[in-house]
Scaffold this motif. Structure first.
Motif, PDB file in Angstrom:
ATOM      1  N   PHE A 222     -15.370 -20.303  35.552  1.00  0.00           N
ATOM      2  CA  PHE A 222     -14.567 -19.485  34.648  1.00  0.00           C
ATOM      3  C   PHE A 222     -15.209 -19.449  33.260  1.00  0.00           C
ATOM      4  O   PHE A 222     -15.799 -20.426  32.812  1.00  0.00           O
ATOM      5  CB  PHE A 222     -13.122 -19.990  34.572  1.00  0.00           C
ATOM      6  N   GLN A 223     -15.116 -18.290  32.633  1.00  0.00           N
ATOM      7  CA  GLN A 223     -15.648 -18.107  31.292  1.00  0.00           C
ATOM      8  C   GLN A 223     -14.509 -17.837  30.318  1.00  0.00           C
ATOM      9  O   GLN A 223     -13.557 -17.110  30.637  1.00  0.00           O
ATOM     10  CB  GLN A 223     -16.638 -16.954  31.264  1.00  0.00           C
ATOM     11  N   VAL A 224     -14.622 -18.424  29.118  1.00  0.00           N
ATOM     12  CA  VAL A 224     -13.642 -18.225  28.053  1.00  0.00           C
ATOM     13  C   VAL A 224     -14.409 -17.714  26.841  1.00  0.00           C
ATOM     14  O   VAL A 224     -15.219 -18.449  26.262  1.00  0.00           O
ATOM     15  CB  VAL A 224     -12.907 -19.538  27.710  1.00  0.00           C
ATOM     16  N   GLU A 234     -10.752 -13.873  25.898  1.00  0.00           N
ATOM     17  CA  GLU A 234     -10.297 -13.599  27.257  1.00  0.00           C
ATOM     18  C   GLU A 234     -10.778 -14.718  28.181  1.00  0.00           C
ATOM     19  O   GLU A 234     -11.602 -15.548  27.807  1.00  0.00           O
ATOM     20  CB  GLU A 234     -10.852 -12.261  27.765  1.00  0.00           C
ATOM     21  N   VAL A 235     -10.256 -14.708  29.399  1.00  0.00           N
ATOM     22  CA  VAL A 235     -10.664 -15.659  30.433  1.00  0.00           C
ATOM     23  C   VAL A 235     -11.046 -14.835  31.664  1.00  0.00           C
ATOM     24  O   VAL A 235     -10.302 -13.937  32.063  1.00  0.00           O
ATOM     25  CB  VAL A 235      -9.541 -16.652  30.773  1.00  0.00           C
ATOM     26  N   ALA A 236     -12.215 -15.116  32.240  1.00  0.00           N
ATOM     27  CA  ALA A 236     -12.708 -14.332  33.372  1.00  0.00           C
ATOM     28  C   ALA A 236     -13.097 -15.257  34.511  1.00  0.00           C
ATOM     29  O   ALA A 236     -13.660 -16.337  34.288  1.00  0.00           O
ATOM     30  CB  ALA A 236     -13.900 -13.477  32.954  1.00  0.00           C
ATOM     31  N   MET A 237     -12.827 -14.816  35.747  1.00  0.00           N
ATOM     32  CA  MET A 237     -13.204 -15.600  36.920  1.00  0.00           C
ATOM     33  C   MET A 237     -13.082 -14.728  38.171  1.00  0.00           C
ATOM     34  O   MET A 237     -12.484 -13.651  38.154  1.00  0.00           O
ATOM     35  CB  MET A 237     -12.327 -16.847  37.047  1.00  0.00           C
ATOM     36  N   GLU A 270     -13.094  -9.370  47.620  1.00  0.00           N
ATOM     37  CA  GLU A 270     -13.397 -10.308  46.541  1.00  0.00           C
ATOM     38  C   GLU A 270     -13.333  -9.545  45.227  1.00  0.00           C
ATOM     39  O   GLU A 270     -13.870  -8.440  45.121  1.00  0.00           O
ATOM     40  CB  GLU A 270     -14.797 -10.900  46.712  1.00  0.00           C
ATOM     41  N   PHE A 271     -12.694 -10.156  44.230  1.00  0.00           N
ATOM     42  CA  PHE A 271     -12.485  -9.467  42.962  1.00  0.00           C
ATOM     43  C   PHE A 271     -13.043 -10.293  41.795  1.00  0.00           C
ATOM     44  O   PHE A 271     -13.260 -11.503  41.900  1.00  0.00           O
ATOM     45  CB  PHE A 271     -10.990  -9.227  42.707  1.00  0.00           C
ATOM     46  N   LEU A 272     -13.243  -9.606  40.690  1.00  0.00           N
ATOM     47  CA  LEU A 272     -13.539 -10.231  39.396  1.00  0.00           C
ATOM     48  C   LEU A 272     -12.464  -9.766  38.433  1.00  0.00           C
ATOM     49  O   LEU A 272     -12.209  -8.560  38.316  1.00  0.00           O
ATOM     50  CB  LEU A 272     -14.924  -9.810  38.901  1.00  0.00           C
ATOM     51  N   THR A 273     -11.818 -10.712  37.756  1.00  0.00           N
ATOM     52  CA  THR A 273     -10.689 -10.381  36.888  1.00  0.00           C
ATOM     53  C   THR A 273     -10.886 -10.951  35.496  1.00  0.00           C
ATOM     54  O   THR A 273     -11.312 -12.096  35.334  1.00  0.00           O
ATOM     55  CB  THR A 273      -9.369 -10.921  37.476  1.00  0.00           C
ATOM     56  N   VAL A 274     -10.553 -10.136  34.510  1.00  0.00           N
ATOM     57  CA  VAL A 274     -10.428 -10.600  33.129  1.00  0.00           C
ATOM     58  C   VAL A 274      -8.935 -10.740  32.824  1.00  0.00           C
ATOM     59  O   VAL A 274      -8.151  -9.813  33.054  1.00  0.00           O
ATOM     60  CB  VAL A 274     -11.080  -9.620  32.134  1.00  0.00           C
ATOM     61  N   PHE A 275      -8.573 -11.922  32.311  1.00  0.00           N
ATOM     62  CA  PHE A 275      -7.180 -12.232  31.979  1.00  0.00           C
ATOM     63  C   PHE A 275      -7.010 -12.279  30.460  1.00  0.00           C
ATOM     64  O   PHE A 275      -7.899 -12.742  29.730  1.00  0.00           O
ATOM     65  CB  PHE A 275      -6.774 -13.590  32.559  1.00  0.00           C
ATOM     66  N   ASP A 276      -5.862 -11.831  30.001  1.00  0.00           N
ATOM     67  CA  ASP A 276      -5.503 -11.945  28.591  1.00  0.00           C
ATOM     68  C   ASP A 276      -5.350 -13.422  28.240  1.00  0.00           C
ATOM     69  O   ASP A 276      -4.606 -14.151  28.900  1.00  0.00           O
ATOM     70  CB  ASP A 276      -4.186 -11.202  28.332  1.00  0.00           C
ATOM     71  N   GLY A 277      -6.027 -13.872  27.185  1.00  0.00           N
ATOM     72  CA  GLY A 277      -6.009 -15.285  26.844  1.00  0.00           C
ATOM     73  C   GLY A 277      -4.677 -15.787  26.348  1.00  0.00           C
ATOM     74  O   GLY A 277      -4.380 -16.977  26.455  1.00  0.00           O
ATOM     75  N   SER A 284      -7.974  -6.551  33.683  1.00  0.00           N
ATOM     76  CA  SER A 284      -8.895  -5.666  34.408  1.00  0.00           C
ATOM     77  C   SER A 284      -9.409  -6.394  35.641  1.00  0.00           C
ATOM     78  O   SER A 284      -9.904  -7.520  35.541  1.00  0.00           O
ATOM     79  CB  SER A 284     -10.068  -5.266  33.513  1.00  0.00           C
ATOM     80  N   THR A 285      -9.281  -5.758  36.789  1.00  0.00           N
ATOM     81  CA  THR A 285      -9.767  -6.317  38.054  1.00  0.00           C
ATOM     82  C   THR A 285     -10.670  -5.300  38.730  1.00  0.00           C
ATOM     83  O   THR A 285     -10.299  -4.138  38.879  1.00  0.00           O
ATOM     84  CB  THR A 285      -8.598  -6.681  38.980  1.00  0.00           C
ATOM     85  N   VAL A 286     -11.858  -5.749  39.123  1.00  0.00           N
ATOM     86  CA  VAL A 286     -12.828  -4.900  39.821  1.00  0.00           C
ATOM     87  C   VAL A 286     -13.306  -5.648  41.059  1.00  0.00           C
ATOM     88  O   VAL A 286     -13.056  -6.844  41.216  1.00  0.00           O
ATOM     89  CB  VAL A 286     -14.032  -4.555  38.912  1.00  0.00           C
ATOM     90  N   ASN A 287     -14.005  -4.965  41.920  1.00  0.00           N
ATOM     91  CA  ASN A 287     -14.610  -5.625  43.068  1.00  0.00           C
ATOM     92  C   ASN A 287     -15.717  -6.554  42.599  1.00  0.00           C
ATOM     93  O   ASN A 287     -16.501  -6.208  41.710  1.00  0.00           O
ATOM     94  CB  ASN A 287     -15.173  -4.596  44.041  1.00  0.00           C
TER      95      ASN A 287
END
Length: 623
Positions: A222-224, A234-237, A270-277, A284-287
């Motif tokens: 996960f990235q912050v 944001e937080v992405a994973m 399988e998805f990649l999502t950015v979450f509001d911190g 935002s969710t993409v493949n």
């Protein structure tokens, strides 16, 4: 009160997500006008001068109990005038007769442990408003309360970011279930949980990654980071069917179960999502790219190598951060860069070792990656094990020396221009470790082949030789920047930390900090009531310049998993260095530190004995 037009926009966005199969349950859309305030703000404009974006931090003022007094320590910020000085106050009492100009710490001898402090910057003789009050570190540490899901979980890796834009860091913590598996091991695991906490222990949200994300060191990186420049991280994973965001919304199909009889997840989207911190809401969710495709094409047919993931953050355009997500390193390796702008993820480029001309990059990845401007053009490259990917997604160099467990990128030899790179290798027929010019990958020295070399470190730990010293698990010598054996190998080969007052770095291993000496180590810190994470890797949850001056803090979970215990140094220093978190190579290293086999961070400049005046960060504040 929500207007009908806003309700219509939210409904339309939710309908689109539902139609795409990515969201079920409560919808949290990003309306075009950016309202409401907690939804999805528009991306901030890039700096017209093209400077790199960094966080707008406060002074990070702390008070650490040191003997019978308090060491008061604060940040020197990139946005400060270079001639800034500081006055220190205990309550309403000014402690400094003359403003401090040579360091950003002050020892208040004989002060009570519960004393409260502020600092005031002094610019051209004018005193500015007071900083926020100090955070107390009685006993040398401060606990951030956390909430274990159950006794079946242990606190693991952590990241930090200013999630709410108040100038202070929040912690993002991964809860690893006790039945987590290495990719090579079969068996079903419990779900992975990601929490966010303020420094007072307030939990902002919890993300449940669901049954279709397996637990283990190689699955969830996960990235912050503040990717859109609005001043909030944001937080992405990686996500999957059944992932539940911090507000309860489900991504994909809530009832899907793609686990096979061995516990592996080798089917399903399988998805990649950015979450509001601030809220943990999926924005935002993409493949996920690349898709797994044929599992066997990654090196085995049971699911080990296909699910080896890495993540990072890099300033690919020289100004704004991009998200890096990668898959594979034993055979095929794919690195994908993403930009998060205006509330959505957009793919920037894809590097694939299967692409014609890239075959030499296959099988070169490590269990981690590192990021830095290796060619001096102002834009970051991704150093991917024994290879480097240029900022535009093209291969820059590959040594062909293959996979390994540890690597270090920094100005390790200040007598040479640019950055250097030290790496250990796993191939028994190739050098056990090597030291290279990071611009070209040209090897400057190597050590003999020596089997699977599972540990390696490079950093200036001894003032007896210039530049960094390097050592590894299968090499019995400490080596200088030319590869010459110069003395006794340290007792550990794990992590590094700047802890005492000089710029020489200390050894961080298990739950202790030691200072290297030719005759043996001197113990500077033994953590109390804490444990290391990541099994035999024995790392902290995080180590970084989180508070105070340029020295680093160490974060371990308490043994009962009820707090993150943050240790800070009580040693004075006469060095005045801008916060390392405003050096973007160091800051991105803190973002990727939690990835797979954690590695310590290095700044873009040499920080060690005999160092030159450190560069002032040429950056601008986000938001």
């Amino acid at each position: 009160m929500l207007t009908n037009s806003f309700r219509a926009r939210v409904a339309a966005a939710a309908t689109a997500l539902l139609a795409g199969g990515l969201l079920t349950g409560p919808a949290h859309a990003c309306p075009a006008d950016g309202s409401p305030a907690d939804a999805c703000p528009a991306t901030a404009e890039a700096d017209p001068a093209g400077r790199k974006q960094v966080e707008r931090l406060d002074r990070g003022l702390i008070s650490v109990r040191s003997g019978s007094g308090n060491l008061v320590s604060w940040r020197l910020l990139a946005g400060d005038p270079r001639n800034v000085a500081f006055n220190v106050y205990r309550g309403a009492t000014k402690l400094t007769g003359t403003p401090l100009t040579t360091s950003t710490n002050y020892l208040d001898s004989g002060a009570p442990a519960d004393a409260s402090y502020t600092v005031r910057a002094v610019v051209d003789g004018v005193e500015e408003p007071a900083s926020p009050a100090s955070l107390a570190f009685p006993g040398g540490y401060r606990d951030v309360p956390i909430q274990p899901p159950s006794n079946a979980y242990g606190a693991g890796d952590a990241g930090v970011g200013d999630l709410d834009g108040d100038g202070r860091y929040e912690f993002v913590l991964k809860w690893e279930p006790n039945n987590a598996k290495d990719n090579s091991q079969s068996g079903t695991t419990d779900v992975v949980l990601i929490d966010a906490y303020r420094l007072d222990g307030t939990r902002l949200w919890r993300i449940d990654l669901g049954r279709n994300i397996r637990a283990g060191a190689h699955y969830t990186q996960f990235q912050v980071y503040d990717y859109d420049g609005d001043g909030r991280a944001e937080v992405a994973m990686k996500t999957a069917d059944g992932t539940r965001d911090g507000r309860g919304a489900v991504i994909g199909n809530a009832s899907a179960d793609h686990r096979n009889s061995s516990g592996y997840v080798l089917a399903g989207p399988e998805f990649l999502t950015v979450f509001d911190g601030r809220t943990g809401a999926a924005v935002s969710t993409v493949n996920y790219e690349p898709p797994r495709g044929n599992v066997a094409s990654w090196g085995d047919n049971y699911g080990n190598r296909v699910d080896r993931f890495l993540a990072g953050t890099a300033y690919l355009d020289g100004a704004r951060p991009s998200l890096i997500m990668a898959r594979g390193y034993y055979t095929r390796a794919v690195v994908v860069a993403w930009d998060f702008r205006d509330g959505r993820l957009v793919r920037r480029w894809t590097f694939d070792s299967n692409t014609s001309g890239n075959g030499g990059y296959a099988g070169q990845g490590n269990h981690a990656l590192t990021v830095g401007d290796v060619d001096g053009d102002g834009r970051d490259e991704i150093v991917y094990g024994a290879a480097a990917i240029d900022d535009d997604g093209r291969g820059l160099w590959t040594t062909g020396l293959g996979h390994g467990d540890a690597a270090h990128l920094g100005d390790l030899d200040p007598s040479r221009p640019g950055l250097e790179y030290f790496k250990v290798s796993e191939d028994t027929a190739k050098p056990a470790s090597w030291f290279a010019d990071a611009r070209t990958g040209q090897r400057l020295w190597t050590t003999a082949a020596g089997g699977d070399n599972g540990r390696g470190v490079s950093g200036d730990i001894w003032a007896g030789s210039p530049g960094a010293e390097s050592w590894s698990a299968v090499d019995t010598s400490l080596r200088d920047t030319r590869g010459a054996a110069i003395g006794r190998e340290p007792s550990s080969s794990n992590f590094l930390v700047w802890w005492d007052g000089d710029p020489v770095r200390e050894l961080l291993d298990q739950t202790r900090v030691d200072k290297y000496g030719t005759g043996g180590e001197t113990r500077l810190l033994t953590g109390s009531g804490v444990r290391a994470v990541n099994g035999t890797k024995a790392t902290p949850s995080l180590s970084a310049d989180l508070f105070g001056d340029w020295r680093e803090e160490v974060v371990w979970p308490t043994s009962d998993n009820t707090a993150l215990r943050v240790y800070a140094t009580g040693h004075q220093t006469d060095r005045r260095i801008p916060t390392l978190m405003h050096d973007t190579q160091y800051r991105t290293a803190i973002a990727w530190q939690n990835t797979a086999y954690n590695q310590p961070p290095h700044p873009s400049f040499f920080l060690g004995d005999g160092m030159a005046t450190p560069p002032w960060p040429d950056v601008h504040y986000a938001g």
